[in-house]
Design an enzyme around this catalytic site. Structure first.
Site, short mmCIF file in Angstrom:
data_model
loop_
_atom_site.label_atom_id
_atom_site.label_comp_id
_atom_site.label_asym_id
_atom_site.label_seq_id
_atom_site.Cartn_x
_atom_site.Cartn_y
_atom_site.Cartn_z
N GLY A 138 -16.98 -0.81 -16.55
CA GLY A 138 -16.85 -1.66 -15.36
C GLY A 138 -17.94 -1.33 -14.36
N THR A 171 -9.42 -1.30 3.03
CA THR A 171 -9.25 -1.63 1.61
C THR A 171 -9.61 -3.09 1.37
OG1 THR A 171 -7.76 -1.39 -0.28
CG2 THR A 171 -6.74 -2.12 1.79
N GLY A 202 -17.80 -2.77 -10.85
CA GLY A 202 -17.38 -3.39 -9.58
C GLY A 202 -17.43 -2.39 -8.45
N SER A 242 -0.50 4.10 1.02
CA SER A 242 -1.11 5.00 1.99
C SER A 242 -0.19 5.37 3.16
CB SER A 242 -2.42 4.40 2.51
OG SER A 242 -3.36 4.37 1.46
N ASP A 297 -13.96 7.61 -1.31
CA ASP A 297 -13.63 7.31 -2.71
C ASP A 297 -14.49 8.17 -3.64
OD1 ASP A 297 -11.58 5.44 -2.41
OD2 ASP A 297 -12.99 3.78 -2.19
N SER A 322 0.83 -1.21 0.00
CA SER A 322 0.00 0.00 0.00
C SER A 322 0.86 1.26 0.00
CB SER A 322 -0.90 0.01 1.25
OG SER A 322 -1.51 1.27 1.37
N LYS A 376 -13.95 -3.63 2.24
CA LYS A 376 -14.72 -2.39 2.10
C LYS A 376 -16.23 -2.58 2.26
CE LYS A 376 -11.72 0.47 -0.81
NZ LYS A 376 -11.70 1.36 -1.98
P1 NAP Z 1 -13.54 -4.74 -8.85
O1 NAP Z 1 -14.51 -4.51 -7.75
O2 NAP Z 1 -12.94 -6.09 -9.01
O3 NAP Z 1 -14.30 -4.34 -10.23
C1 NAP Z 1 -13.67 -4.46 -11.47
C2 NAP Z 1 -14.70 -4.35 -12.59
O4 NAP Z 1 -13.97 -4.51 -13.82
C3 NAP Z 1 -15.78 -5.40 -12.58
O5 NAP Z 1 -16.96 -4.90 -13.16
C4 NAP Z 1 -15.17 -6.48 -13.47
O6 NAP Z 1 -16.11 -7.35 -14.05
C5 NAP Z 1 -14.53 -5.60 -14.54
N1 NAP Z 1 -13.52 -6.33 -15.28
C6 NAP Z 1 -12.45 -7.01 -14.78
N2 NAP Z 1 -11.74 -7.57 -15.77
C7 NAP Z 1 -12.37 -7.23 -16.93
C8 NAP Z 1 -12.14 -7.52 -18.29
N3 NAP Z 1 -11.12 -8.27 -18.67
N4 NAP Z 1 -13.00 -7.01 -19.21
C9 NAP Z 1 -14.06 -6.27 -18.84
N5 NAP Z 1 -14.34 -5.97 -17.55
C10 NAP Z 1 -13.50 -6.45 -16.61
O7 NAP Z 1 -12.32 -3.74 -8.76
P2 NAP Z 1 -12.29 -2.25 -8.16
O8 NAP Z 1 -12.02 -2.29 -6.71
O9 NAP Z 1 -13.50 -1.54 -8.64
O10 NAP Z 1 -10.96 -1.66 -8.85
C11 NAP Z 1 -10.89 -1.47 -10.24
C12 NAP Z 1 -9.66 -0.65 -10.63
O11 NAP Z 1 -9.76 0.65 -10.07
C13 NAP Z 1 -8.34 -1.22 -10.12
O12 NAP Z 1 -7.37 -1.04 -11.12
C14 NAP Z 1 -8.02 -0.36 -8.92
O13 NAP Z 1 -6.63 -0.25 -8.67
C15 NAP Z 1 -8.59 0.98 -9.36
N6 NAP Z 1 -8.97 1.85 -8.25
C16 NAP Z 1 -8.35 3.08 -8.14
C17 NAP Z 1 -8.71 3.94 -7.12
C18 NAP Z 1 -8.05 5.28 -7.01
O14 NAP Z 1 -8.10 5.90 -5.94
N7 NAP Z 1 -7.47 5.80 -8.08
C19 NAP Z 1 -9.67 3.55 -6.16
C20 NAP Z 1 -10.27 2.29 -6.30
C21 NAP Z 1 -9.91 1.45 -7.34
P3 NAP Z 1 -16.25 -8.86 -13.50
O15 NAP Z 1 -16.89 -8.73 -12.14
O16 NAP Z 1 -17.07 -9.51 -14.52
O17 NAP Z 1 -14.84 -9.41 -13.39
#
Ligand code: NAP
Length: 288
Positions: A136, A67, A138, A22, A112, A20, A71
């Protein structure tokens, strides 16, 4: 940094937490403000969440970030959860409030969504009445969609499993008007004809080490007037950002959101506003 019996302790619970960014960000902010505060990562395996929250409260910890994978799971262990965090279905910050020396209340927040919203404002990216494509559906997409709806955007949620996008909106519905939001199949991206959209990548496609991937098909031009916001911050220029820049469309990574969600959590714990440049510099060398 020296730690004494008076030092305020904050931290992070997640699993894993070893990588992390953080601790660097928060400890630099505290040092800059001259605060006697230390930010500690606490590796907390899934089965240990409930006892971790109780234990941190009992130990006098001021607050923690939460995290992956906790969460969503943390919600039932809190005494109070702010409405926005309930809407997002996730907390990323706990404040242990102590109204009396022997009483502790765990309050849950989500910074967030507010960190993302604040970054858009700082970047001067308008959202009101704008088409917003969220790629996406998620965990982070929930915060992003909530922020965009609050800012008056017309939101299209695109997921490879369309029912995930439908579920996201159904879960938000009791807490915010979803009349301007639509779920879609990500494979039908090319059928949408958005006008000057804000495109937000919330999928992990393009994140290190899979840096060659992008959620946007090469064959599909990015619409005129598009602004690309990639939540990924490692690498600092993702493949999606490079696609946008090659077509003359502005693009940013998720560093601003990361910084601002951290700064808002820091403020909840301390009442002090940290210096974002100090926090950014603390992150710098850690990112590829
Ligand atoms: P998550 O809950 O796992 O959600 C990911 C989403 O992407 C889901 O809808 C997933 O669908 C989809 N996905 C994954 N692989 C895919 C593919 N090959 N093709 C199409 N869709 C796909 O993850 P998250 O926590 O939201 O995090 C997502 C990204 O955001 C990560 O890279 C994370 O590091 C980044 N993030 C950044 C911040 C920031 O502060 N900048 C904060 C939070 C997250 P399925 O469920 O079908 O797999």
């Amino acid at each position: 940094m020296s730690v004494s019996g008076r030092t305020t302790v904050v931290g992070l619970i997640g699993y894993p937490v070893a990588h992390s960014l953080s601790p660097a960000m928060h400890n630099a902010a505290a040092a800059d403000l001259g605060l006697d505060l230390v930010y500690v990562p606490f590796a907390t395996p899934p089965g240990g969440l409930a006892s971790a929250v109780r234990g941190l409260a009992a130990l006098g910890v001021r607050g923690v970030n939460i995290t992956i994978p906790h969460k969503q799971a943390a919600l039932p262990y809190l005494d109070r959860v702010e409405p926005a965090a309930l809407a997002c279905g996730a907390v990323n910050t706990i404040v242990f409030e102590r109204p009396a020396p022997t009483a502790v209340q765990a309050a849950g927040y989500n910074t967030d969504w507010s960190g993302f919203a604040a970054d858009l404002v700082a970047l001067g990216v308008p959202v009101q009445d704008r088409d917003c494509l969220v790629l996406g559906a998620g965990g982070s997409a929930r915060a992003v969609v909530y922020a965009l709806l609050r800012s008056g955007g017309r939101v299209h949620v695109l997921a490879r499993r369309p029912q995930q996008a439908e579920q996201l909106l159904a879960d938000l519905q009791p807490r915010i008007d979803i009349g301007r939001a639509r779920p879609h199949d990500l494979r039908r991206l090319g059928d949408l004809r958005p006008s000057a959209p804000l495109i937000v990548n919330t999928t992990p496609l393009g994140m290190s080490p899979d840096v060659a991937r992008s959620p946007w098909p090469d064959a599909l031009p990015l619409p005129a007037g598009a602004f690309v916001y990639d939540l990924i911050y490692n690498p600092t220029t993702t493949r999606l950002m490079a696609q946008a820049q090659a077509q003359g469309r502005p693009a940013v990574n998720g560093m601003g959101m990361l910084l601002r969600q951290g700064a808002l959590a820091f403020e909840l714990w301390t009442g002090a506003r940290p210096n974002l440049d100090v926090m950014r510099r603390a992150l710098g060398p850690s990112i590829a």
